[in-house]
Design an enzyme around this catalytic site. Structure first.
Site, PDB file in Angstrom:
ATOM      1  N   HIS A 126     -15.563  41.997   3.240  1.00  0.00           N
ATOM      2  CA  HIS A 126     -16.842  42.243   4.192  1.00  0.00           C
ATOM      3  C   HIS A 126     -16.737  42.751   5.670  1.00  0.00           C
ATOM      4  O   HIS A 126     -17.128  42.290   6.411  1.00  0.00           O
ATOM      5  CB  HIS A 126     -17.821  41.064   4.189  1.00  0.00           C
ATOM      6  CG  HIS A 126     -18.432  40.691   2.697  1.00  0.00           C
ATOM      7  ND1 HIS A 126     -18.538  41.663   1.771  1.00  0.00           N
ATOM      8  CD2 HIS A 126     -18.771  39.510   2.089  1.00  0.00           C
ATOM      9  CE1 HIS A 126     -19.145  41.155   0.562  1.00  0.00           C
ATOM     10  NE2 HIS A 126     -19.215  39.929   1.111  1.00  0.00           N
TER      11      HIS A 126
ATOM     12  N   HIS B 205     -26.686  41.933   2.552  1.00  0.00           N
ATOM     13  CA  HIS B 205     -26.063  40.859   1.692  1.00  0.00           C
ATOM     14  C   HIS B 205     -27.377  39.503   1.753  1.00  0.00           C
ATOM     15  O   HIS B 205     -27.168  38.419   1.870  1.00  0.00           O
ATOM     16  CB  HIS B 205     -25.023  40.202   2.411  1.00  0.00           C
ATOM     17  CG  HIS B 205     -24.307  39.469   1.504  1.00  0.00           C
ATOM     18  ND1 HIS B 205     -24.290  38.406   0.918  1.00  0.00           N
ATOM     19  CD2 HIS B 205     -22.761  39.721   1.254  1.00  0.00           C
ATOM     20  CE1 HIS B 205     -23.145  37.898   0.075  1.00  0.00           C
ATOM     21  NE2 HIS B 205     -22.370  38.696   0.471  1.00  0.00           N
ATOM     22  N   SER B 206     -28.359  39.972   1.270  1.00  0.00           N
ATOM     23  CA  SER B 206     -29.606  39.112   1.404  1.00  0.00           C
ATOM     24  C   SER B 206     -29.370  38.115  -0.023  1.00  0.00           C
ATOM     25  O   SER B 206     -28.824  38.490  -0.891  1.00  0.00           O
ATOM     26  CB  SER B 206     -30.741  39.637   1.142  1.00  0.00           C
ATOM     27  OG  SER B 206     -31.278  40.196   2.423  1.00  0.00           O
TER      28      SER B 206
ATOM     29  N   GLU C  65     -26.001  43.247  -4.324  1.00  0.00           N
ATOM     30  CA  GLU C  65     -25.524  43.989  -3.135  1.00  0.00           C
ATOM     31  C   GLU C  65     -25.332  45.367  -3.756  1.00  0.00           C
ATOM     32  O   GLU C  65     -24.370  45.421  -4.543  1.00  0.00           O
ATOM     33  CB  GLU C  65     -24.324  43.215  -2.524  1.00  0.00           C
ATOM     34  CG  GLU C  65     -24.268  41.961  -2.118  1.00  0.00           C
ATOM     35  CD  GLU C  65     -23.073  41.275  -2.208  1.00  0.00           C
ATOM     36  OE1 GLU C  65     -21.991  41.424  -1.249  1.00  0.00           O
ATOM     37  OE2 GLU C  65     -23.111  40.012  -2.571  1.00  0.00           O
TER      38      GLU C  65
HETATM   39  C1  BGC Z   1     -18.525  38.319  -2.739  1.00  0.00           C
HETATM   40  C2  BGC Z   1     -18.225  36.877  -2.791  1.00  0.00           C
HETATM   41  C3  BGC Z   1     -18.153  36.283  -1.431  1.00  0.00           C
HETATM   42  C4  BGC Z   1     -19.561  36.270  -0.749  1.00  0.00           C
HETATM   43  C5  BGC Z   1     -19.688  35.875   0.516  1.00  0.00           C
HETATM   44  C6  BGC Z   1     -20.041  38.335  -2.072  1.00  0.00           C
HETATM   45  O1  BGC Z   1     -20.221  39.648  -1.942  1.00  0.00           O
HETATM   46  O2  BGC Z   1     -18.391  39.101  -3.648  1.00  0.00           O
HETATM   47  O3  BGC Z   1     -17.015  36.535  -3.500  1.00  0.00           O
HETATM   48  O4  BGC Z   1     -17.956  34.867  -1.563  1.00  0.00           O
HETATM   49  O5  BGC Z   1     -20.128  37.588  -0.895  1.00  0.00           O
HETATM   50  O6  BGC Z   1     -21.028  35.379   0.800  1.00  0.00           O
END
Ligand code: BGC
Length: 349
Positions: free
Chosen positions: A109, A182-183, A313
């Site tokens: 991320h 990332h909601s 997502e």
């Molecule tokens: C990931 C997870 C991760 C999470 C974090 C997701 O997009 O695939 O593995 O722990 O995000 O919030």
């Protein structure tokens, strides 16, 4: 609820020497979405359920301090690359790049200080339209990424209870780019309930299996005959015990182009709420909040437990820069990145 359609701005604190604001988007139905320019984060989405009970359907906090404590990307814009890049390494035209590794040996991320932890510039085009424009310039070398990247995200709350998210970006050097929101949703509006009783349909015949560090193996695998099959609406909890750790997988959406099509439908019988997801993107990460363990508390003090919420997502596939068979995520100078995702909330009585 306040019913004046449009957008209102309130001071929400400071970080990194920059002012942070909370914007309240209100549509003609009185539905409200709150967004802060810290991380471009959706902090709440408040709507009535089938019994006219008003509640919030996303995980979030009432104050900036909740976000500065680094919750796992609650409601945030994720970038420069959403999800994982194996060992934080990739090549473009033979040149090797090394990114920050912040998830074991992998990059996740956007790294240590991704777009979710930046203060974005915000513009209100017109306060009678529930629309907020956010922009951020990610410098050449930030978290190891090449190129100065100018990125904009426009959030609009329509009178049909759609939260439309439109992303645009330009770069001055070739760079991988994979933007998402990332909601974490819990349609019951109460985090004391898990999402295991909510039903999900994902329009995907295939998914990308992962290794033990959640990096895709490169295979595009059918969901048929497996607990990953959500081609028909199925309770999330029905088969989750046969998926080690819970769902945290990228689905390969059934689409042939980049038009805006429906990716998923989530329903909750208790509240009568339905959430539809539309996107121009080829994939969707379905994540069932497996790493939530009660340590993070809501603003009201309740521990947020495993499976208290789920994420859908919309994205390109994880680790695409190292998987030549996956659709490319490399943005070139002169190209304009553009993608749209719409989350639409409705009530079935
Ligand atoms: C990931 C997870 C991760 C999470 C974090 C997701 O997009 O695939 O593995 O722990 O995000 O919030």
């Amino acid at each position: 609820m306040e019913t004046k359609t449009g957008i209102a701005k309130a001071a929400w604190g400071n970080t990194d020497g920059k002012e942070v604001f909370l914007y309240t988007l209100t549509n003609a139905k009185g539905v409200q979405v709150k967004i802060t320019n810290y991380g471009g984060t959706v902090t709440s989405w408040v709507s009535s359920d089938k019994n006219n009970k008003v509640s919030n359907v996303v995980l979030g906090f009432d104050s900036l301090s909740g976000y500065l404590a680094k919750p796992p990307y609650f409601g945030a814009i994720v970038g420069r690359y959403g999800n994982r890049i194996a060992k934080g390494k990739f090549k473009i035209d033979g040149a090797q790049y090394t990114l920050a590794t912040n998830n074991g040996v992998n990059h996740l991320h956007g790294g240590n200080k991704g777009f979710d932890k930046q203060v974005w510039d915000a513009t209100i085009a017109n306060d009678s339209i529930a629309s907020l424009q956010l922009s951020y310039v990610s410098k050449d070398g930030e978290e190891g990424y090449p190129g100065n990247l100018k990125v904009s995200v426009r959030y609009t709350l329509t009178d049909d209870n759609e939260l439309k998210i439109e992303y645009t970006a330009e770069t001055d050097k070739a760079t991988p780019l994979n933007l998402t929101n990332h909601s974490y949703f819990n349609l019951s509006g109460d985090v004391a309930n898990t999402i295991l009783d909510e039903s999900l349909l994902i329009d995907a015949d295939n998914f990308t299996p992962v290794d033990s560090s959640l990096i895709p193996t490169g295979e595009i695998k059918t969901v048929k005959g497996s607990p990953f099959d959500f081609t028909k609406a199925t309770k999330i909890g029905a088969r989750i015990d046969s998926v080690k750790g819970g769902y945290d997988h990228n689905y390969v959406l059934n689409k042939k182009d980049t038009s805006l099509t429906k990716a998923a439908t989530l329903t909750d019988d208790r509240s009568g709420r339905t959430l539809e997801v539309f996107t121009t993107q080829p994939g969707m990460q379905f994540y069932t909040g497996n790493f939530l363990d009660g340590t993070i508390k809501t603003s009201q003090g309740a521990g947020i437990q495993k499976h208290a919420a789920l994420c859908m997502e919309t994205q390109h596939f994880p680790d695409s820069p190292n998987e030549p068979k996956f659709p490319t995520t490399i943005l070139l100078p002169g190209q304009k990145y553009h993608s749209i995702t719409v989350y639409k909330l409705s009530i079935t009585k």
